[in-house]
Design a protein around this motif. Structure first.
Motif, mmCIF file in Angstrom:
data_model
loop_
_atom_site.group_PDB
_atom_site.id
_atom_site.type_symbol
_atom_site.label_atom_id
_atom_site.label_comp_id
_atom_site.label_asym_id
_atom_site.label_seq_id
_atom_site.Cartn_x
_atom_site.Cartn_y
_atom_site.Cartn_z
ATOM 1 N N ARG A 355 0.499 -1.219 0.237
ATOM 2 C CA ARG A 355 -0.016 -0.223 -0.249
ATOM 3 C C ARG A 355 0.582 1.224 -0.145
ATOM 4 O O ARG A 355 0.607 2.269 -0.782
ATOM 5 C CB ARG A 355 -0.865 0.378 1.362
ATOM 6 C CG ARG A 355 -1.788 1.322 0.939
ATOM 7 C CD ARG A 355 -2.818 1.111 1.431
ATOM 8 N NE ARG A 355 -2.781 0.689 3.129
ATOM 9 C CZ ARG A 355 -2.400 -0.585 4.192
ATOM 10 N NH1 ARG A 355 -3.365 -1.757 4.380
ATOM 11 N NH2 ARG A 355 -2.546 -0.401 5.381
ATOM 12 N N GLU A 356 1.969 1.290 0.899
ATOM 13 C CA GLU A 356 3.135 2.619 0.775
ATOM 14 C C GLU A 356 3.886 2.672 -0.510
ATOM 15 O O GLU A 356 3.896 3.379 -1.065
ATOM 16 C CB GLU A 356 3.882 2.069 1.593
ATOM 17 C CG GLU A 356 3.423 2.050 3.335
ATOM 18 C CD GLU A 356 4.510 1.922 4.211
ATOM 19 O OE1 GLU A 356 5.973 1.547 3.633
ATOM 20 O OE2 GLU A 356 4.204 1.785 5.226
ATOM 21 N N MET A 359 1.036 4.126 -2.755
ATOM 22 C CA MET A 359 0.903 5.585 -2.293
ATOM 23 C C MET A 359 1.729 6.218 -3.069
ATOM 24 O O MET A 359 1.657 7.622 -3.742
ATOM 25 C CB MET A 359 0.595 5.537 -0.699
ATOM 26 C CG MET A 359 0.570 6.767 -0.789
ATOM 27 S SD MET A 359 0.775 7.319 0.955
ATOM 28 C CE MET A 359 -0.864 5.454 1.331
ATOM 29 N N ASP A 362 1.648 6.482 -6.915
ATOM 30 C CA ASP A 362 0.602 7.178 -7.225
ATOM 31 C C ASP A 362 1.137 8.882 -6.979
ATOM 32 O O ASP A 362 1.035 9.353 -7.847
ATOM 33 C CB ASP A 362 -0.514 7.283 -6.119
ATOM 34 C CG ASP A 362 -1.422 5.977 -6.598
ATOM 35 O OD1 ASP A 362 -0.650 5.033 -7.898
ATOM 36 O OD2 ASP A 362 -1.813 5.298 -5.848
ATOM 37 N N LEU A 387 -4.662 10.106 0.506
ATOM 38 C CA LEU A 387 -3.974 9.557 0.477
ATOM 39 C C LEU A 387 -3.446 8.828 2.215
ATOM 40 O O LEU A 387 -4.028 8.258 2.571
ATOM 41 C CB LEU A 387 -2.785 9.138 -0.222
ATOM 42 C CG LEU A 387 -2.726 8.588 -1.383
ATOM 43 C CD1 LEU A 387 -1.636 8.994 -2.639
ATOM 44 C CD2 LEU A 387 -4.265 7.594 -1.486
#
Length: 717
Positions: A355-356, A359, A362, A387
């Motif tokens: 997820r990090e 992120m 992104d 986020l």
């Protein structure tokens, strides 16, 4: 010599020596003497029990020592206690049925027979019947007596066989299977006597007990089980068809002490498993039922939730079969709680890291989606706030001219008090100078309701500014989040540097283009207009003196102004490439011709037949080739006349440019300086033919032919 009574399914008779009558007479109890009779010479009979004369010391001691050598003292006690329980149960069943005895009387009679058989002297000091508690004091119990005869000393009670016999007696007589025996003291340890206590298993608490295992099918496997797995690092237990725990090894007991709910029943032999482990029935019972139906079950990471105590187990369940019938199951369990917890923790860390990383990707994609600095900062900060669920985020950048740090943007937008902005910029300057993250925890006592963090924005050794992130009220940033923020700051720093470099490059490109336009205007349009201005100044005088000369000058003035206009249009094509698409090919080359005439005063005969414009890519190629060819003629040809022919029809376009100049040698190295390679490459790139012919003192002829490929050729390509 001593008389030992062993169990049997039907009466047996044993031949003995002629001194059997003497042994019978030694028995003091009249009832027992009546039971033990000599049927014939050398033959003894006692109801349904068989009898033998053995040397206790030599027999039992020898057997015990051999078993201890194989499996150790602990397992040896288990073997003897189970043998005693089986023997005591069988004898009590036969003896009490034959004599029609029951209750406390039956138990007392069995104990007396056991004593008369030479296994010690026994005295009941307490009896609470029906069985609540029975205390028995023994002197010279045969195991303790054997130990003393061999000058041995035990560290724990050793009368396992006797304890098993007592358990067998009492459970058969009472019709129960939950009465256990505890040996509190033992003469083998130096105590004055051996003290046995019989009581229900539920009252035994955590003491070491001897229990009854009445099922013969299960009993046959018990000793082998203990010998194999007593010291194995896995929990092993036997469960009967009623889901009761009949036996278990120390590892299973350790698991229970570690994980069992305080609300569950205590682990003792005979406990109902689902009373002991409440809340696990929905998970465990289907597995047990599969094993009890004859299936061997293997399953890893079985989740048990017993009153909020969650554990995981790797289990193997094997049916225990006796004479074709499943009499119970053997469960072997390995504690997988730590492994599963580690795996779940790893999966969670991988998920968080993924997820990090997503992120970060992104944010990086957003930060690099535009080279406009303001747009980059706004989009990146908006995404960052979304986020990480931040309250707000902002960026302060160092002014390259003044070196001062100033707040550039804050998202979401809000008014910042000048004093607060000043304190933040002061802290930001400290962060920039140190190059370290500054994390500020929420502290209500100091008026800090939200956590915050300031991160330096820098690329290599170049310091750009700071990134500030403010969290939610009452929240806190974890070390993992701070590491993520640092990575985001690194990506944002690169994006900011790229945007700043682009701004500088764009400014430099604009300046360079302005300089080029200034040169082009000076070299072409300005000089043409200057010449036109000079002619216009003297034209009235010439006109008055010589009308014919005035007409010539007027025509020259017309050509100069047309050339200046064409030069301007050519510059517009360079500045606005869309004009190249919109303008007719004949007009484009016509502008070049007019500009060429105005600059060089060379006569050009331009013939055009442009019924259909070719594709844009072909049009641009022909425009550039004509531009390069006219430039070469102006610089090198020394021509007086140039002929240009353009013929553009549907599907085919031909351009011919010819001059009467000095020509050149195609094989000479000088030809490489005329841009011929570039022109040929442009033509070949769009599938056109490029031909050039030249001889010294005989001019030059250049031809470009483009023809649209037919469908077959196009498909073949």
């Amino acid at each position: 010599m001593a008389l030992v009574i062993q169990s049997g399914a039907k009466p047996h008779r044993i031949h003995v020596k002629s001194w059997v009558p003497s042994i019978i007479m030694l028995m003091s109890d009249n009832d027992l003497r009546d039971l033990l009779v000599q049927q014939s010479e050398g033959i003894l009979s006692l109801g349904g029990a068989r009898m033998a004369l053995v040397d206790v010391e030599a027999g039992f001691w020898g057997i015990r020592r051999q078993i201890e050598a194989l499996i150790g003292p602990g397992l040896t006690n288990s073997v003897f206690q189970q043998a005693g329980a089986n023997g005591g149960a069988s004898f009590a069943q036969t003896f009490t049925s034959a004599e029609n005895l029951s209750g406390a009387t039956a138990f007392s009679a069995c104990l007396q027979v056991y004593q008369q058989a030479g296994f010690g002297h026994f005295e009941m000091t307490t009896i609470d019947w029906p069985i609540g508690r029975i205390c028995i004091r023994a002197d010279q119990a045969f195991e303790a007596w054997m130990i003393s005869q061999h000058n041995q000393h035990c560290t724990a009670p050793c009368c396992a066989y006797t304890a098993g016999v007592l358990v067998g007696f009492v459970n058969i007589i009472t019709g129960r299977n939950d009465v256990v025996c505890i040996e509190h003291t033992c003469q083998s340890q130096g105590d004055a006597f051996c003290q046995f206590e019989l009581l229900p298993a539920a009252d035994a608490r955590d003491q070491t007990v001897v229990a009854l295992l009445p099922d013969p099918g299960i009993g046959l496997r018990l000793n082998l089980l203990e010998m194999l797995f007593e010291r194995m690092p896995m929990g092993i237990a036997i469960i009967d068809r009623d889901y009761r725990v009949q036996r278990y090894n120390p590892t299973w007991a350790d698991y229970t002490h570690r994980y069992a709910s305080s609300l569950g029943a205590r682990l003792v032999p005979g406990v109902y498993y689902f009373d002991h482990m409440p809340g696990t029935e929905s998970t465990v019972k289907p597995l047990y039922d599969r094993a009890l139906s004859g299936e061997t079950v293997r399953q890893n990471s079985v989740r048990l939730d017993s009153k909020d105590i969650i554990t995981y187990w790797d289990v193997v369940l094997t049916p225990l079969v006796e004479k074709g019938e499943v009499v119970g199951l053997l469960t072997v369990s390995v504690d997988a709680t730590e492994r599963v917890a580690a795996q779940q923790n790893l999966e969670q860390r991988v998920e968080e890291r993924t997820r990090e990383l997503q992120m970060l990707l992104d944010v990086a994609a957003t930060a690099n989606s535009s080279l406009d600095l303001d747009e980059t900062l706004m989009k990146t900060l908006d995404l960052l706030v979304e986020l990480i669920d931040a309250s707000r985020a902002g960026v302060g950048l160092i002014d390259e001219d003044t070196g001062q740090l100033r707040l550039n943007i804050l998202r979401p937008e809000r008014t910042v008090h000048p004093a607060d902005a000043g304190r933040m910029l002061q802290a930001g300057r400290m962060v920039i100078d140190s190059g370290e993250i500054l994390s500020i925890e929420a502290d209500i006592s100091q008026g800090l309701l939200e956590p915050g963090v300031l991160l330096p924005l820098q690329v290599r050794d170049k310091r750009l500014g700071i990134l500030g992130i403010i969290g939610q009220k009452g929240g806190a940033f974890t070390p993992a989040q701070l590491n993520l923020f640092k990575s985001i700051a690194d990506q944002l720093g690169i994006a900011i540097e790229n945007a700043q470099l682009f701004e500088k490059a764009e400014a430099a490109a604009i300046a360079a283009e302005r300089n080029r336009l200034a040169r082009d205007l000076h070299d072409a349009v300005t000089q043409t207009l200057f010449s036109a201005s000079m002619i216009a100044d003297v034209l009235p005088i010439i006109w008055d003196k010589n009308h014919d000369q005035g007409m010539l000058r007027l025509e020259e003035l017309r050509q100069l102004t047309r050339g200046a206009l064409s030069e301007m249009r050519t510059l517009l094509v360079e500045l606005r490439p869309a004009a190249l698409v919109d303008t007719d090919l004949g007009d484009l080359i016509g502008h070049q011709v007019n500009a060429f005439i105005a600059r060089t005063r060379i006569q050009v005969k331009y013939e055009r037949n442009c019924a259909q414009n070719p594709p844009t890519i072909v049009k641009e190629m022909l425009y550039r080739v004509a531009q390069e060819a006219l430039s070469n003629i102006a610089k090198h040809a020394e021509a007086k006349t140039v002929w240009i022919k353009l013929d553009s029809q549907t599907g085919k376009t031909e351009l011919v440019i010819q001059d009467d100049g000095v020509g050149f040698d195609l094989d000479s190295a000088k030809s490489y300086g005329l841009g011929l390679g570039i022109m040929a490459e442009r033509a070949h790139h769009v599938g056109a033919q490029f031909n050039i012919r030249s001889q010294i003192h005989d001019g030059t002829r250049l031809q470009v032919i483009w023809q649209e490929p037919n469908d077959k050729e196009h498909n073949d390509d």
